[in-house]
Each structure stands twice: as C-alpha cells, then as structure tokens.
Design a protein around this motif. Structure first.
Motif, PDB file in Angstrom:
ATOM      1  N   ASP A 215       0.855  -1.175   0.000  1.00 20.91           N
ATOM      2  CA  ASP A 215       0.000   0.000   0.000  1.00 20.91           C
ATOM      3  C   ASP A 215       0.896   1.231   0.000  1.00 20.91           C
ATOM      4  OD1 ASP A 215      -2.346   1.365  -0.021  1.00 20.91           O
ATOM      5  OD2 ASP A 215      -2.803   1.110   2.095  1.00 20.91           O
ATOM      6  N   SER A 221      -0.026   1.299  -4.865  1.00 15.78           N
ATOM      7  CA  SER A 221      -0.995   0.363  -4.298  1.00 15.78           C
ATOM      8  C   SER A 221      -1.967  -0.159  -5.352  1.00 15.78           C
ATOM      9  CB  SER A 221      -1.791   1.050  -3.185  1.00 15.78           C
ATOM     10  OG  SER A 221      -2.524   2.146  -3.700  1.00 15.78           O
ATOM     11  N   ARG A 253      -5.574  -4.069   6.705  1.00 19.50           N
ATOM     12  CA  ARG A 253      -6.231  -2.904   6.128  1.00 19.50           C
ATOM     13  C   ARG A 253      -7.588  -2.737   6.798  1.00 19.50           C
ATOM     14  NH1 ARG A 253      -5.019  -1.876  -0.250  1.00 19.50           N
ATOM     15  NH2 ARG A 253      -2.869  -2.653  -0.325  1.00 19.50           N
ATOM     16  N   TYR A 255     -11.137  -0.224   6.848  1.00 21.30           N
ATOM     17  CA  TYR A 255     -11.870   0.716   5.998  1.00 21.30           C
ATOM     18  C   TYR A 255     -13.014   1.357   6.777  1.00 21.30           C
ATOM     19  CZ  TYR A 255      -9.497  -1.872   2.287  1.00 21.30           C
ATOM     20  OH  TYR A 255      -8.543  -2.469   1.497  1.00 21.30           O
ATOM     21  N   HIS A 260      -9.264   5.014   4.975  1.00 26.11           N
ATOM     22  CA  HIS A 260      -8.716   3.676   5.172  1.00 26.11           C
ATOM     23  C   HIS A 260      -7.335   3.806   5.791  1.00 26.11           C
ATOM     24  CE1 HIS A 260      -5.532   3.502   2.099  1.00 26.11           C
ATOM     25  NE2 HIS A 260      -5.290   2.267   2.494  1.00 26.11           N
ATOM     26  N   SER A 262      -3.688   1.282   6.660  1.00 26.85           N
ATOM     27  CA  SER A 262      -3.018  -0.011   6.484  1.00 26.85           C
ATOM     28  C   SER A 262      -1.696  -0.028   7.239  1.00 26.85           C
ATOM     29  CB  SER A 262      -2.770  -0.302   5.002  1.00 26.85           C
ATOM     30  OG  SER A 262      -1.790   0.564   4.466  1.00 26.85           O
ATOM     31  N   SER A 399     -10.754   4.798  -6.695  1.00 24.95           N
ATOM     32  CA  SER A 399     -11.619   4.352  -5.611  1.00 24.95           C
ATOM     33  C   SER A 399     -11.477   5.246  -4.386  1.00 24.95           C
ATOM     34  CB  SER A 399     -11.279   2.906  -5.238  1.00 24.95           C
ATOM     35  OG  SER A 399     -11.920   2.527  -4.043  1.00 24.95           O
ATOM     36  N   ARG A 401     -12.699   4.372  -1.599  1.00 20.91           N
ATOM     37  CA  ARG A 401     -12.607   3.444  -0.464  1.00 20.91           C
ATOM     38  C   ARG A 401     -11.168   3.069  -0.161  1.00 20.91           C
ATOM     39  NH1 ARG A 401     -12.812  -2.295   0.373  1.00 20.91           N
ATOM     40  NH2 ARG A 401     -13.901  -2.823   2.327  1.00 20.91           N
ATOM     41  N   SER A 402     -10.381   2.746  -1.194  1.00 16.93           N
ATOM     42  CA  SER A 402      -9.015   2.274  -0.988  1.00 16.93           C
ATOM     43  C   SER A 402      -7.958   3.304  -1.353  1.00 16.93           C
ATOM     44  CB  SER A 402      -8.773   0.998  -1.797  1.00 16.93           C
ATOM     45  OG  SER A 402      -8.920   1.263  -3.187  1.00 16.93           O
ATOM     46  N   SER A 404      -6.937   3.971  -4.428  1.00 13.55           N
ATOM     47  CA  SER A 404      -6.128   3.366  -5.489  1.00 13.55           C
ATOM     48  C   SER A 404      -6.970   3.260  -6.752  1.00 13.55           C
ATOM     49  CB  SER A 404      -5.605   1.988  -5.062  1.00 13.55           C
ATOM     50  OG  SER A 404      -6.680   1.123  -4.736  1.00 13.55           O
ATOM     51  N   LYS A 406      -8.881   1.475  -9.799  1.00 17.43           N
ATOM     52  CA  LYS A 406      -9.650   0.266 -10.068  1.00 17.43           C
ATOM     53  C   LYS A 406     -10.164   0.305 -11.517  1.00 17.43           C
ATOM     54  CE  LYS A 406      -9.214  -1.015  -5.780  1.00 17.43           C
ATOM     55  NZ  LYS A 406      -8.302  -2.140  -5.416  1.00 17.43           N
TER      56      LYS A 406
END
Length: 492
Positions: A215, A221, A253, A255, A260, A262, A399, A401-402, A404, A406
C-alpha cells in the motif's frame, strides 16, 4: 389429511410457474425437456399421493366423542407426506436453476461473469460460502523513441509486459489468491496470499499473509493494469524501498466510510536475488487516506505513507534507476552513482487530489533517504502532477474506499454495440537525484489517450516528451527526446 392441500398447491405451483419462468431464459428445446421432466416428477407425486390417500384411516360413520378430533396420521403416513413435499420443493429448485437463479427465490447466479471489471467467471456455492474465480491478464506493448542525441536511445520494440495466470477464492471469511507473472523471460509469483475478513472496532478489516502488493501511494498500491498511464509515476518509482512493490509478509487494512488505514511488515519477494542466502530486508510500511469531502458528484482525497526498511546484508549497493518514459527502453533513465554498503532507508510520501463527476486530478510526492555504513546519507525525490477527463462521461476509475486505481465501469461497451469509454489524461513527472554523488535530474511530460472497450479490456496510447541531465553513465549531459507507446490489455 391436513398436509394434502399443501401438496396440491405445490403441484399446481410447479405446473403453472415452471414453464412460465423457464420460457424467459431457455430455448424451446430446453423448455420441452424441462416440461417432460416436470411431468415425470408430477406423475410420481400423484402415485405417492394416491398411496397416502389409500393408507388414511376411514372417517367414523356414527358420531362419537372422538369424531370431533381429526384422526392422527401414523408415522409412515407423515413420512410419505413430507417426502412428497420435499420432492415438490426439489422440482421448484430445478425450475429456478433453469431460470438462471439460485434456490429460495434468490436472484443471484451460481456462476457470474465480469465481477470487479475482470472478464472471468466467478463460481459460487448456493449459500455463498465457497467461491472461486480464475484470473489473469495480458499486456502487450509497442514503443518507439526518437530525438535523442544518443543513437542507442532511439530504439523501437515490442514486448509482453505482463502475462499473469492465477486464481482466487473464498471459504467463508477466509480467502486466497495465487498468481504467477510471465514477463522479461522470467516467471515470478505476484499476488500470492491468504486473507481473513472480519470487523475491527466496528469497521471492515482484512488481514493478508503472503506475497502481496504494498500500500504505497495511489499508484504503488494499484495494479499496473489499472493506472491511467503505461508507467507508474515518479513519486512511487523513486520512493519505493529495496523490496519494491511486492514482498512476503503480513498486512492489515481497515476501511471506514471515508477513510482507510493499512499497516504491513514485509520481507523480500519470492524472486529476490538475496532470498535463501541472507536475512531478508525488512520493511515496516503504513499508509492512510481520508476523504474530507465526499458527495454524489465526487470526493477530495488526502493521503500519506511512511516506511522504514532494515536492508539485508546481501544488498551490497543501491543504484536504482527507474524508467522515465516507457518500460521497454532501459536507456531512458535518470542515473546517479551507486550507494555502497547500505544499512537502512526510509521513505515518505504525500497525496492530494480528487474526483469531480467525470474529471480527476492527483498530485503525489515521494522521498527516499538511504543510510550507508561507509558514506553519508543520500536523499532522492520524485513528484508527479496528473489530471484526466473521461470524455464519454463515465466515472473515473479511482476508488474513494481504498485510495487506489480500479476498473472503469463502461456505460456503452463496444462488445454490446456501443462506442466504449474514452479518457484523456496528462502527467508531469520530476526525478531528482542531485543529493547523491554525481546524481542527475530528469523530467517527463506524458499525454495519454485510453479507449476502454469494455470493463476488462483497454487500448492505450502514450506520448512522452522527456529530458535528462545525467552526471554519470553512458548518457551524460543534457538530452531530450520523444517516445510513443501503445498497449493492448485484457484483464480476466
């Protein structure tokens, strides 16, 4: 008999519902086959019902005290009724499966294609406890460089940048992922790990054990097949540790709704040259991101990462020279004198960007400081500014959420008669090795056009204008040129 009406209702449901439901999704031949099978089952049910009716005790002809109480069926009678009802339910399940749905009225398929923007089937048990998905990717590149004052930099060529095969699945909360990469005439394990999904302080959490992608920033990531350009940015390339993007270890990780966090501990990747001969380099990495603004139109992204790495005794020097244009041309890089006898290093990075409707922007900075037992510490810097526009109106593939990259969800896929999705993106990267002995500098300007044919395939065109000023190596002094790269990819 109290259960007899239930049985008649079940038979009627099969007769009336089965052909109607199945006709929507099956051919005439398949429908005829299904009706014949149902007719055979119903005939068997009628025989069982006749046997049940035959065994029912006769009703008393004269009134009595017991006549007001229904006769109690015997054990054999109840068993046959329950068996008949069970068979009816099995027939209903067969009709549901013929319609392409699971049992119990569920609308989910036991096999589903295209999950997560990947063109592969996902096999799932009826209760969802087990799942399995074969996956992989194929990235084919063609590159051409012209304009350099060094002829050996003006080269063209094609390569298979990545060809991966593997699979992933779940067993309840447990998960697994195995993937091998065939690239550069070598085979290496990439995403190969076990996972456990749970709740931690009320938030969704996932634990990893094995060899996984770190990450490290927005692009570090992200899978290389998901970033908007053919090459990861300078902030990630310059700031990465000795163990690079992958490494054996453990990761957590967590969320939240708009964040988020990590934390990971990694050793060398399985294909490391020092593995099995020396103690691994050990990296402690943490990253967090937050969306202070998040609406239906988009979000603001703020993030940072930091790592400390104890370098293996097997690493006698560090001289990483990341490519500044395209993977194929190894001569296009910023160079510096190697750092002998490194003992440890640490890196940090910052991220600021966001998404607004079909636009996106991302700024990143990365710094890496290397300590040596025989020389002074050396720092290297990398920065990147990038922005993009989904011309056809799709949401960018970043994203919230992460934090990163997608897959892009294409509104009108070419494979369904549409025109796909088009993305125009630009990026400026800076590479600064001037703090190192005889360290150079470099800069690149990238203009990219991406055509997403559907959720899992993409054609890419990158034009890069670059310049370098190296103090050591075969390409010293100011130099400039232009490179063009084209990529065709499928992720399944």
């Amino acid at each position: 008999m109290r259960n007899t009406p239930r049985l008649y209702v079940a038979i009627a449901a099969v007769l009336l519902a089965g052909p109607t439901y199945a006709a929507d999704t099956v051919s005439n031949a398949e429908l005829l086959k299904l009706i014949k099978a149902q007719a055979a089952e119903i005939s068997d049910l009628k025989k069982r019902l006749a046997a049940v009716e035959h065994e029912r005790p006769p009703t008393a002809a004269t009134p009595s005290v017991a006549s007001d109480t229904p006769a109690t069926p015997g054990p054999n009678h109840d068993a046959q009724v329950e068996a008949a009802i069970a068979d009816t339910r099995e027939s209903e399940l067969a009709v549901a499966l013929a319609r392409g749905t699971g049992g119990g009225g569920s609308s989910s398929n036991s096999v589903r294609w295209g999950r997560g923007g990947e063109a592969g089937p996902t096999f799932r048990s009826d209760d969802g406890y087990f799942s399995f998905k074969p996956n992989g990717r194929l990235l084919i590149d063609f590159t051409r460089t012209r304009g350099s004052s060094y002829d050996t930099r003006n080269i063209s060529g094609a390569q298979i940048t990545s060809a991966r095969l593997g699979g992933e699945g779940t067993i309840g909360a447990l998960g697994y992922h195995v993937e091998a990469d065939f690239a550069d005439n070598e085979v290496a394990l990439r995403q190969t790990y076990l996972t456990y999904a749970t709740k931690l302080f009320g938030h969704t959490a996932k634990f990893y054990l094995g060899n996984f992608l770190k990450d490290l920033g927005t692009e570090g990531s992200s899978e290389s097949a998901r970033v908007p350009f053919m090459l990861r940015n300078a902030a990630t390339a310059v700031g990465q540790p000795v163990v690079s993007y992958f490494g054996m270890g453990a990761q957590m990780r967590v969320y939240g709704d708009n964040w988020h966090y990590s934390l990971s501990v990694n050793g060398n990747a399985p294909n490391s040259s020092t593995s099995g001969k020396n103690t691994d380099s050990t990296t402690y990495l943490t990253r967090a991101h937050w969306n202070p603004i998040k609406t239906s139109d988009g979000f603001l992204h703020v993030g940072s990462w930091y790592y400390y790495e104890k370098i293996s005794d097997g690493v006698t020097s560090i001289n990483n020279t990341p490519a500044i244009a395209l993977d194929y041309n190894d001569n296009l890089a910023v160079s510096a004198s190697s750092i002998a006898n490194p003992t440890q290093d640490h890196g940090k990075g910052f991220e600021l960007g966001g998404v607004f409707r079909n636009f996106w922007m991302m700024n990143e900075y990365g710094k890496r400081t290397i300590d040596s037992s025989t020389a002074e510490s050396v720092s290297r810097h990398g920065s990147s500014f990038a922005a993009g526009w989904m011309i056809t109106g799709e949401a960018p593939g970043f994203s919230s959420r992460s934090g990163s990259w997608k897959a892009v969800k294409v509104n009108h896929p070419v494979t369904s008669g549409g025109w796909g999705a088009f993305e125009l993106a630009g990026r400026v990267d800076h590479y600064d090795y001037a703090d190192a002995p005889r360290g150079g500098k470099g800069k690149s300007y990238t203009l990219g056009l991406n055509w997403y044919l559907n959720d899992w395939s993409r054609l890419m065109l990158n034009y890069i204008h670059w310049d370098t000023d190296n103090k050591v190596g075969s390409f010293q002094g100011p130099d400039t040129g232009n490179s063009i790269g084209m990529r065709a990819q499928v992720v399944f």
